[in-house]
Structure formats: C-alpha cells, structure tokens
Design a protein around this motif. Structure first.
Motif, PDB file in Angstrom:
ATOM      1  N   SER A  31     -20.166  14.885   7.880  1.00 56.32           N
ATOM      2  CA  SER A  31     -20.697  13.716   7.500  1.00 56.32           C
ATOM      3  C   SER A  31     -21.590  13.834   6.435  1.00 56.32           C
ATOM      4  CB  SER A  31     -21.633  13.165   8.751  1.00 56.32           C
ATOM      5  OG  SER A  31     -22.404  12.090   8.302  1.00 56.32           O
ATOM      6  N   ALA A  32     -22.170  15.036   6.163  1.00 59.98           N
ATOM      7  CA  ALA A  32     -23.178  15.525   4.851  1.00 59.98           C
ATOM      8  C   ALA A  32     -22.083  15.579   3.917  1.00 59.98           C
ATOM      9  CB  ALA A  32     -23.859  16.583   5.390  1.00 59.98           C
ATOM     10  N   GLN A  33     -20.979  16.229   4.114  1.00 65.21           N
ATOM     11  CA  GLN A  33     -20.139  16.374   3.049  1.00 65.21           C
ATOM     12  C   GLN A  33     -19.671  15.375   2.562  1.00 65.21           C
ATOM     13  OE1 GLN A  33     -16.645  16.133   2.680  1.00 65.21           O
ATOM     14  NE2 GLN A  33     -16.442  16.966   0.468  1.00 65.21           N
ATOM     15  N   ARG A  34     -19.450  14.189   3.233  1.00 60.41           N
ATOM     16  CA  ARG A  34     -18.722  12.996   2.900  1.00 60.41           C
ATOM     17  C   ARG A  34     -19.852  12.386   1.984  1.00 60.41           C
ATOM     18  NH1 ARG A  34     -14.841  15.782   3.993  1.00 60.41           N
ATOM     19  NH2 ARG A  34     -13.259  15.017   5.549  1.00 60.41           N
ATOM     20  N   LYS A  35     -21.121  12.308   2.578  1.00 61.25           N
ATOM     21  CA  LYS A  35     -22.161  11.501   1.950  1.00 61.25           C
ATOM     22  C   LYS A  35     -22.426  12.171   0.497  1.00 61.25           C
ATOM     23  CE  LYS A  35     -23.978   9.700   6.196  1.00 61.25           C
ATOM     24  NZ  LYS A  35     -25.087  10.118   7.352  1.00 61.25           N
ATOM     25  N   LEU A  36     -22.463  13.495   0.696  1.00 56.27           N
ATOM     26  CA  LEU A  36     -22.908  14.163  -0.901  1.00 56.27           C
ATOM     27  C   LEU A  36     -21.834  14.029  -1.998  1.00 56.27           C
ATOM     28  CD1 LEU A  36     -24.557  16.134  -2.453  1.00 56.27           C
ATOM     29  CD2 LEU A  36     -23.184  18.094  -1.178  1.00 56.27           C
ATOM     30  N   GLU A  37     -20.619  13.988  -1.528  1.00 53.61           N
ATOM     31  CA  GLU A  37     -19.491  13.518  -2.466  1.00 53.61           C
ATOM     32  C   GLU A  37     -19.648  12.147  -2.909  1.00 53.61           C
ATOM     33  OE1 GLU A  37     -14.761  13.402  -2.868  1.00 53.61           O
ATOM     34  OE2 GLU A  37     -15.419  13.978  -0.914  1.00 53.61           O
ATOM     35  N   LEU A  38     -19.760  11.089  -2.036  1.00 56.06           N
ATOM     36  CA  LEU A  38     -19.877   9.884  -2.378  1.00 56.06           C
ATOM     37  C   LEU A  38     -21.105   9.439  -3.227  1.00 56.06           C
ATOM     38  CD1 LEU A  38     -18.623   6.954  -2.223  1.00 56.06           C
ATOM     39  CD2 LEU A  38     -20.378   6.678  -0.080  1.00 56.06           C
ATOM     40  N   ALA A  39     -22.139  10.131  -2.982  1.00 52.55           N
ATOM     41  CA  ALA A  39     -23.635   9.835  -3.770  1.00 52.55           C
ATOM     42  C   ALA A  39     -23.338  10.566  -5.288  1.00 52.55           C
ATOM     43  CB  ALA A  39     -24.554  10.597  -3.100  1.00 52.55           C
ATOM     44  N   SER A  40     -22.790  11.593  -5.101  1.00 52.95           N
ATOM     45  CA  SER A  40     -22.331  12.341  -6.449  1.00 52.95           C
ATOM     46  C   SER A  40     -21.556  11.494  -7.473  1.00 52.95           C
ATOM     47  CB  SER A  40     -21.848  13.713  -6.451  1.00 52.95           C
ATOM     48  OG  SER A  40     -22.587  14.631  -5.492  1.00 52.95           O
ATOM     49  N   GLY A  78     -21.446   8.515  -7.361  1.00 52.29           N
ATOM     50  CA  GLY A  78     -22.162   7.129  -7.602  1.00 52.29           C
ATOM     51  C   GLY A  78     -23.095   7.706  -8.808  1.00 52.29           C
ATOM     52  N   VAL A  79     -23.763   8.772  -8.662  1.00 54.84           N
ATOM     53  CA  VAL A  79     -24.754   9.340  -9.705  1.00 54.84           C
ATOM     54  C   VAL A  79     -23.757   9.290 -10.915  1.00 54.84           C
ATOM     55  CG1 VAL A  79     -25.981  11.173 -10.491  1.00 54.84           C
ATOM     56  CG2 VAL A  79     -26.181  10.380  -8.307  1.00 54.84           C
ATOM     57  N   LEU A  80     -22.565   9.738 -10.879  1.00 56.41           N
ATOM     58  CA  LEU A  80     -21.692  10.265 -12.272  1.00 56.41           C
ATOM     59  C   LEU A  80     -21.376   8.823 -12.934  1.00 56.41           C
ATOM     60  CD1 LEU A  80     -19.083  12.999 -11.055  1.00 56.41           C
ATOM     61  CD2 LEU A  80     -21.208  13.072 -13.130  1.00 56.41           C
ATOM     62  N   LEU A  81     -21.449   7.599 -12.127  1.00 56.82           N
ATOM     63  CA  LEU A  81     -21.421   6.402 -12.840  1.00 56.82           C
ATOM     64  C   LEU A  81     -22.484   6.240 -14.156  1.00 56.82           C
ATOM     65  CD1 LEU A  81     -20.893   3.992 -10.133  1.00 56.82           C
ATOM     66  CD2 LEU A  81     -19.071   4.861 -11.384  1.00 56.82           C
ATOM     67  N   PHE A  82     -23.449   6.931 -13.743  1.00 62.35           N
ATOM     68  CA  PHE A  82     -24.462   7.175 -15.012  1.00 62.35           C
ATOM     69  C   PHE A  82     -24.590   8.306 -15.880  1.00 62.35           C
ATOM     70  CE2 PHE A  82     -25.746   4.531 -11.556  1.00 62.35           C
ATOM     71  CZ  PHE A  82     -26.102   3.299 -12.150  1.00 62.35           C
ATOM     72  N   SER A  83     -23.229   9.016 -16.093  1.00 64.13           N
ATOM     73  CA  SER A  83     -23.230  10.406 -16.378  1.00 64.13           C
ATOM     74  C   SER A  83     -23.476  10.344 -17.919  1.00 64.13           C
ATOM     75  CB  SER A  83     -21.808  10.940 -16.239  1.00 64.13           C
ATOM     76  OG  SER A  83     -20.842  10.279 -16.750  1.00 64.13           O
ATOM     77  N   PHE A  84     -23.660   8.981 -18.637  1.00 70.11           N
ATOM     78  CA  PHE A  84     -23.945   8.997 -20.193  1.00 70.11           C
ATOM     79  C   PHE A  84     -25.459   9.657 -20.178  1.00 70.11           C
ATOM     80  CE2 PHE A  84     -24.415   4.778 -18.343  1.00 70.11           C
ATOM     81  CZ  PHE A  84     -25.540   4.429 -18.568  1.00 70.11           C
ATOM     82  N   PRO A  99     -27.763  12.817 -19.714  1.00 67.70           N
ATOM     83  CA  PRO A  99     -27.225  14.273 -19.392  1.00 67.70           C
ATOM     84  C   PRO A  99     -27.938  14.724 -18.014  1.00 67.70           C
ATOM     85  CG  PRO A  99     -27.804  14.171 -21.666  1.00 67.70           C
ATOM     86  CD  PRO A  99     -27.894  12.899 -21.045  1.00 67.70           C
ATOM     87  N   PRO A 100     -29.072  14.223 -17.498  1.00 64.03           N
ATOM     88  CA  PRO A 100     -29.288  14.580 -16.184  1.00 64.03           C
ATOM     89  C   PRO A 100     -28.746  14.277 -14.960  1.00 64.03           C
ATOM     90  CG  PRO A 100     -31.258  13.999 -17.258  1.00 64.03           C
ATOM     91  CD  PRO A 100     -30.025  13.603 -18.120  1.00 64.03           C
ATOM     92  N   ALA A 101     -28.090  12.802 -15.124  1.00 58.88           N
ATOM     93  CA  ALA A 101     -27.196  12.231 -14.058  1.00 58.88           C
ATOM     94  C   ALA A 101     -25.975  12.861 -14.003  1.00 58.88           C
ATOM     95  CB  ALA A 101     -26.952  10.935 -14.318  1.00 58.88           C
ATOM     96  N   TRP A 102     -25.275  13.447 -15.348  1.00 59.64           N
ATOM     97  CA  TRP A 102     -24.069  14.155 -15.453  1.00 59.64           C
ATOM     98  C   TRP A 102     -24.171  15.443 -14.632  1.00 59.64           C
ATOM     99  CZ3 TRP A 102     -22.961  19.018 -17.334  1.00 59.64           C
ATOM    100  CH2 TRP A 102     -21.566  19.184 -17.186  1.00 59.64           C
ATOM    101  N   LEU A 103     -25.236  16.098 -14.794  1.00 63.98           N
ATOM    102  CA  LEU A 103     -25.498  17.568 -14.280  1.00 63.98           C
ATOM    103  C   LEU A 103     -25.710  17.407 -12.732  1.00 63.98           C
ATOM    104  CD1 LEU A 103     -25.965  20.472 -14.960  1.00 63.98           C
ATOM    105  CD2 LEU A 103     -28.389  20.007 -15.271  1.00 63.98           C
ATOM    106  N   LEU A 104     -26.569  16.444 -12.525  1.00 62.73           N
ATOM    107  CA  LEU A 104     -26.694  16.167 -10.990  1.00 62.73           C
ATOM    108  C   LEU A 104     -25.588  15.858 -10.057  1.00 62.73           C
ATOM    109  CD1 LEU A 104     -28.825  16.189  -8.535  1.00 62.73           C
ATOM    110  CD2 LEU A 104     -29.058  13.738  -9.205  1.00 62.73           C
ATOM    111  N   GLY A 105     -24.830  14.846 -10.937  1.00 65.21           N
ATOM    112  CA  GLY A 105     -23.525  14.414 -10.196  1.00 65.21           C
ATOM    113  C   GLY A 105     -22.374  15.439 -10.098  1.00 65.21           C
TER     114      GLY A 105
END
Length: 192
Positions: A46-55, A57-63, A65-71
């Motif tokens: 469950s944690a792995q699936r949620k982390l993948e999904l959240a990451s 989602g964060v990459l949608l804002f990858s323009f 740089p901090p969002a790209w790095l975090l995602g």
C-alpha cells in the motif's frame, strides 16, 4: 586459491546436530508466521503504491525544479520498494503461505524488464543453487567483471570501472540479460 571444505573439522554427528538445530530454527519461524506478517506486506504494498501515485502527481508540476526533484526521488524509492522489498520476496515464495493470489509467487508479475518466470529461473534456480560458484553463478561479477582472485584475468577487465558504471545505469536491463551469459559469450570468437 584452493577451495577449503568448511565442514572438514566436523564429525558426522556434529553435522547431524547442526541439521537438527537449523530445522528447529526453521520450524520456529514457520510457526511464528501470522497476521502480523500478512499486515506487514500489505502495508508495504500500500505504501509503495501510494508513493508511486503521489510522486506521479507531483511530477505534473515538474516545470518547478523542486517538484521535479521530489517526484523523481519518490518514483525512485517506489521502484526500489517494488523490486527489492515486494517483488523479490514474493518471487522467492516468501508470502505463498498466505494463499493470497495477489501476492503469490505463481501469479505475481512485476514492473520489471525481466518477466517473473525468467527472473525466478535465473535468480532462484541458478543464483541460489550456485551462489558464488565461478562459472555457474552469473551474479558473481555478472560475467563482465572480475570479482574473485580465482577468476582468470584478461585485459578486458581493465574496463571494469566503465562496465560497473554502465551496469549500474541499466541494472534492470542487465538482470533481464542475465541468461544471455554475456561474459562467457563476449569472450568467444565470432563464428563465420
């Protein structure tokens, strides 16, 4: 270097006693499995699936740089969890005792270049049967690196830092190519 028999100093009775002690440890571990273990693997999945999904989602804002790095970091950790803590252990049959078809070694398929059946053959059958046996265990340097003094040295080994870097960059593909026995086949002369 000559191989040394690690049991040479033991009597037949001592070897039998060691076998009984190991069997007792195994029986204790088998008897201790239960709901706590089942909850653990379900929580990790469950944690792995949620982390993948959240990451993702964060990459949608990858323009930004901090969002790209975090995602990217989140997806990297999710991939490691999927391969090493979940897939690797499921394909070893670690969770088969639960009889859950979603995480059973005979039905599990993972997000990996190497299909489950191929990985089980090369890892479970070959690697674990011949662990660190030169010429039989391809994990021992992956056939492209000299990692034991008993391995014959060739000028090809001068490139080991480069081969190691390339292997690290494309590790998943290296695992998928495991059964190609690249080290052995790269050294053979081409036939006409």
């Amino acid at each position: 270097m000559t191989a040394i028999d690690p049991t040479a100093h033991l009597t037949a009775e001592q070897i039998e006693e060691l076998g009984r002690e190991l069997d007792a440890i195994r029986d204790e571990v088998i008897a201790s499995r239960g709901e706590k273990d089942a909850a653990y693997i379900r929580k990790v999945i469950s944690a792995q699936r949620k982390l993948e999904l959240a990451s993702r989602g964060v990459l949608l804002f990858s323009f930004f740089p901090p969002a790209w790095l975090l995602g990217t970091a989140g997806l990297s950790v999710a991939k490691i969890m999927d391969n090493m803590e979940i897939g690797h252990n499921i394909l070893h049959g670690q969770w088969d005792w639960m009889r859950d078809p979603k995480i059973h070694s005979t039905t599990w398929e993972w997000d990996h270049v190497s299909p489950s059946d191929q990985w089980k053959h090369s890892h479970n059958e070959l690697h674990h049967t011949y662990t660190n046996v030169i010429g039989k265990d391809n994990d021992l340097g992956y056939g492209i690196m000299r990692v034991d003094e008993d391995q014959k040295w060739h000028p090809f080994h001068l490139g080991q830092p480069l081969w190691n870097f390339i292997n690290a960059c494309f590790f998943e593909y290296g695992i998928a190519a495991y059964d190609l026995e690249l080290g052995k086949n790269l050294h053979k002369r081409r036939r006409k």
